[in-house]
Design a protein around this motif. Structure first.
Motif, PDB file in Angstrom:
ATOM      1  N   ILE A   1      47.226 -34.970  15.929  1.00 38.54           N
ATOM      2  CA  ILE A   1      48.032 -35.788  15.023  1.00 38.54           C
ATOM      3  C   ILE A   1      49.314 -36.291  15.673  1.00 38.54           C
ATOM      4  O   ILE A   1      49.583 -37.503  15.701  1.00 38.54           O
ATOM      5  CB  ILE A   1      48.353 -35.007  13.736  1.00 38.54           C
ATOM      6  N   ILE A   2      50.104 -35.381  16.223  1.00 39.11           N
ATOM      7  CA  ILE A   2      51.410 -35.773  16.783  1.00 39.11           C
ATOM      8  C   ILE A   2      51.297 -36.767  17.934  1.00 39.11           C
ATOM      9  O   ILE A   2      52.054 -37.746  17.973  1.00 39.11           O
ATOM     10  CB  ILE A   2      52.209 -34.522  17.199  1.00 39.11           C
ATOM     11  N   PRO A   3      50.372 -36.570  18.897  1.00 35.60           N
ATOM     12  CA  PRO A   3      50.304 -37.529  20.013  1.00 35.60           C
ATOM     13  C   PRO A   3      50.055 -38.976  19.581  1.00 35.60           C
ATOM     14  O   PRO A   3      50.466 -39.908  20.277  1.00 35.60           O
ATOM     15  CB  PRO A   3      49.143 -36.994  20.853  1.00 35.60           C
ATOM     16  N   VAL A   4      49.389 -39.182  18.449  1.00 41.10           N
ATOM     17  CA  VAL A   4      49.046 -40.542  18.015  1.00 41.10           C
ATOM     18  C   VAL A   4      49.917 -41.019  16.853  1.00 41.10           C
ATOM     19  O   VAL A   4      50.447 -42.129  16.874  1.00 41.10           O
ATOM     20  CB  VAL A   4      47.557 -40.631  17.613  1.00 41.10           C
ATOM     21  N   LEU A   5      50.094 -40.177  15.840  1.00 40.26           N
ATOM     22  CA  LEU A   5      50.814 -40.594  14.634  1.00 40.26           C
ATOM     23  C   LEU A   5      52.249 -40.097  14.586  1.00 40.26           C
ATOM     24  O   LEU A   5      53.015 -40.509  13.705  1.00 40.26           O
ATOM     25  CB  LEU A   5      50.073 -40.097  13.378  1.00 40.26           C
ATOM     26  N   GLY A   6      52.621 -39.215  15.491  1.00 47.02           N
ATOM     27  CA  GLY A   6      53.937 -38.568  15.428  1.00 47.02           C
ATOM     28  C   GLY A   6      55.115 -39.513  15.417  1.00 47.02           C
ATOM     29  O   GLY A   6      56.160 -39.218  14.819  1.00 47.02           O
ATOM     30  N   LYS A   7      55.008 -40.667  16.046  1.00 45.16           N
ATOM     31  CA  LYS A   7      56.127 -41.605  16.166  1.00 45.16           C
ATOM     32  C   LYS A   7      56.402 -42.375  14.879  1.00 45.16           C
ATOM     33  O   LYS A   7      57.498 -42.904  14.672  1.00 45.16           O
ATOM     34  CB  LYS A   7      55.835 -42.610  17.278  1.00 45.16           C
ATOM     35  N   TYR A   8      55.417 -42.455  13.978  1.00 45.41           N
ATOM     36  CA  TYR A   8      55.588 -43.224  12.744  1.00 45.41           C
ATOM     37  C   TYR A   8      56.472 -42.476  11.748  1.00 45.41           C
ATOM     38  O   TYR A   8      56.496 -41.246  11.705  1.00 45.41           O
ATOM     39  CB  TYR A   8      54.233 -43.478  12.080  1.00 45.41           C
ATOM     40  N   HIS A   9      57.204 -43.235  10.928  1.00 50.00           N
ATOM     41  CA  HIS A   9      57.879 -42.644   9.788  1.00 50.00           C
ATOM     42  C   HIS A   9      56.846 -42.419   8.693  1.00 50.00           C
ATOM     43  O   HIS A   9      55.830 -43.125   8.625  1.00 50.00           O
ATOM     44  CB  HIS A   9      58.996 -43.553   9.276  1.00 50.00           C
ATOM     45  N   LEU A  10      57.095 -41.451   7.821  1.00 53.69           N
ATOM     46  CA  LEU A  10      56.154 -41.183   6.735  1.00 53.69           C
ATOM     47  C   LEU A  10      55.909 -42.443   5.911  1.00 53.69           C
ATOM     48  O   LEU A  10      54.781 -42.721   5.501  1.00 53.69           O
ATOM     49  CB  LEU A  10      56.695 -40.077   5.818  1.00 53.69           C
ATOM     50  N   THR A  11      56.968 -43.197   5.671  1.00 53.17           N
ATOM     51  CA  THR A  11      56.844 -44.405   4.858  1.00 53.17           C
ATOM     52  C   THR A  11      56.136 -45.534   5.596  1.00 53.17           C
ATOM     53  O   THR A  11      55.698 -46.503   4.979  1.00 53.17           O
ATOM     54  CB  THR A  11      58.236 -44.895   4.419  1.00 53.17           C
ATOM     55  N   GLY A  12      56.029 -45.428   6.904  1.00 52.07           N
ATOM     56  CA  GLY A  12      55.412 -46.496   7.691  1.00 52.07           C
ATOM     57  C   GLY A  12      53.943 -46.294   7.953  1.00 52.07           C
ATOM     58  O   GLY A  12      53.282 -47.127   8.585  1.00 52.07           O
ATOM     59  N   LEU A  13      53.401 -45.163   7.468  1.00 55.04           N
ATOM     60  CA  LEU A  13      51.985 -44.874   7.702  1.00 55.04           C
ATOM     61  C   LEU A  13      51.148 -45.580   6.636  1.00 55.04           C
ATOM     62  O   LEU A  13      51.203 -45.241   5.451  1.00 55.04           O
ATOM     63  CB  LEU A  13      51.760 -43.358   7.647  1.00 55.04           C
ATOM     64  N   LYS A  14      50.379 -46.565   7.049  1.00 57.97           N
ATOM     65  CA  LYS A  14      49.577 -47.363   6.137  1.00 57.97           C
ATOM     66  C   LYS A  14      48.086 -47.068   6.326  1.00 57.97           C
ATOM     67  O   LYS A  14      47.668 -46.554   7.369  1.00 57.97           O
ATOM     68  CB  LYS A  14      49.842 -48.857   6.375  1.00 57.97           C
ATOM     69  N   PRO A  15      47.240 -47.389   5.318  1.00 57.11           N
ATOM     70  CA  PRO A  15      45.796 -47.128   5.412  1.00 57.11           C
ATOM     71  C   PRO A  15      45.149 -47.683   6.679  1.00 57.11           C
ATOM     72  O   PRO A  15      44.296 -47.020   7.280  1.00 57.11           O
ATOM     73  CB  PRO A  15      45.248 -47.807   4.153  1.00 57.11           C
ATOM     74  N   ALA A  16      45.544 -48.867   7.089  1.00 57.69           N
ATOM     75  CA  ALA A  16      44.942 -49.472   8.288  1.00 57.69           C
ATOM     76  C   ALA A  16      45.234 -48.637   9.527  1.00 57.69           C
ATOM     77  O   ALA A  16      44.378 -48.477  10.409  1.00 57.69           O
ATOM     78  CB  ALA A  16      45.473 -50.889   8.480  1.00 57.69           C
TER      79      ALA A  16
END
Length: 378
Positions: A97-112
């Protein structure tokens, strides 16, 4: 409550007072920008004002997925799941999870973004649908906490479906293969032989068998009480946990042959206790090793794989011994309800769905027997 609207170049923005800061006592304001028209800005402002008046407004927190997931692991998951599950969660968070999604803010994580992440895990990392499904479950559970903590308004993982699990062909042994393997295993270390014997004859999971003590065996009724599980984690070593739910905490009937093998094994342990002062007691584990210590689950995988290879038997996983037991019981004509109870399944439907390939074969055999019986009446 009113909004203040401004135009910056080609876009509009609005600012609204959202109350007082509890720490500083100063007025708090919320500004949103990027609206193409004043009407769009007014509509968004009206929605925000409604949320404030109804008390459902959540001021989303700017925190990265990495920081939140690490916080969730230590302060939520660690205290609410089994140690073995926590180790699995921690590995998933840190390595996937962290290596790929870790940089995003919680609010910036979208379905796509999430869908692309799952595609990456499946295609680029060559992970199974089942594993990615577990990743999805961990993230979904964690983000439920983020909603409760009012970091975000909604859980994006409820808008995304996990990859559909592909049904794999089940690998099991025949009666002959199971018998040949046990004959080979009996020539080796006794505690491993007893582990394999109980797995094939009862269908219990590895962790359950490793947790069985002599006090759990009722030699008079021919039953074994399933009361605990034995796990291994890299952080804490061997962990023993009580079985909590009614399906898992059960008694399993065993045959006279298994009872005799258990009696012989107990005598072997007592002989070693007298000869070498090995600490075998009534509360000792049946599969305790030569020094009287619990057999580590981490050692079972390697020993089983090597034993299968040396015995010249078709390669299967240790967990497939459970499937072997169930499949052979059904082929013998045992009622699915009995098989379900032995496996500790929550329902007979679960058993029937898992072993549908066996019941399909049984239907064919049943139709042939019906045909023969009907012919005899003519």
């Amino acid at each position: 409550m009113k909004g203040y609207f401004r135009k910056h170049g080609d876009t509009w923005s609005f600012t609204i007072d959202i109350g007082m800061d509890d720490l500083t006592g100063k007025r708090k304001q919320k500004t949103k920008t990027g609206f193409k028209t004043k009407k769009e800005a007014q509509k968004a402002a009206a929605l925000l004002i409604t949320e404030l008046e109804q008390g459902i407004y959540v001021e989303e927190k700017k925190i990265t997925v990495k920081d939140f997931m690490l916080d969730w692991l230590e302060n939520v998951a660690r205290h609410n799941v089994k140690p073995s599950s926590f180790v699995s969660y921690k590995s998933i968070v840190q390595t996937r999870i962290i290596p790929v999604l870790g940089k995003y803010h919680l609010t910036g994580l979208k379905p796509a973004i999430v869908n692309n992440f799952y595609t990456y895990l499946l295609k680029d990392e060559n992970l199974s649908e089942e594993y990615v499904g577990t990743v999805h479950a961990v993230l979904g559970t964690a983000f439920n906490t983020a909603v409760k903590w009012e970091y975000i308004k909604s859980n994006v993982f409820k808008k995304v479906s996990k990859p559909r699990k592909k049904k794999k062909e089940m690998q099991t042994w025949s009666f002959e293969e199971a018998r040949n393997f046990l004959e080979y295993a009996k020539k080796g270390k006794r505690h491993y032989y007893m582990l394999y014997l109980l797995a094939i004859y009862t269908g219990m999971r590895r962790s359950k068998i490793l947790g069985i003590r002599w006090s759990d065996v009722n030699f008079e009724t021919g039953k074994i009480g399933v009361k605990r599980t034995l796990y291994y984690t890299s952080e804490q070593g061997i962990i023993v946990q009580s079985t909590k739910n009614s399906q898992s905490m059960r008694s399993i009937s065993i045959s006279d042959f298994v009872l005799d093998e258990l009696k012989q094994h107990k005598v072997w342990q007592l002989e070693r206790k007298l000869q070498f002062n090995i600490p075998y007691y009534e509360e000792s584990y049946i599969t305790a090793n030569e020094t009287g210590d619990p057999l580590s689950p981490s050692h079972v995988y390697g020993h089983f794989s090597k034993a299968v290879k040396n015995a010249g038997i078709k390669k299967i996983r240790f967990h497939d011994l459970r499937h072997t037991h169930a499949s052979l019981m059904l082929l013998l004509g045992e009622h699915p309800k009995i098989v379900s109870e032995r496996l500790g399944h929550s329902s007979i439907e679960m058993t029937m769905n898992t072993y549908s390939h066996v019941t399909f074969y049984m239907q064919k055999e049943s139709s042939n027997r019906f045909e023969e019986a009907l012919k005899k009446t003519n």
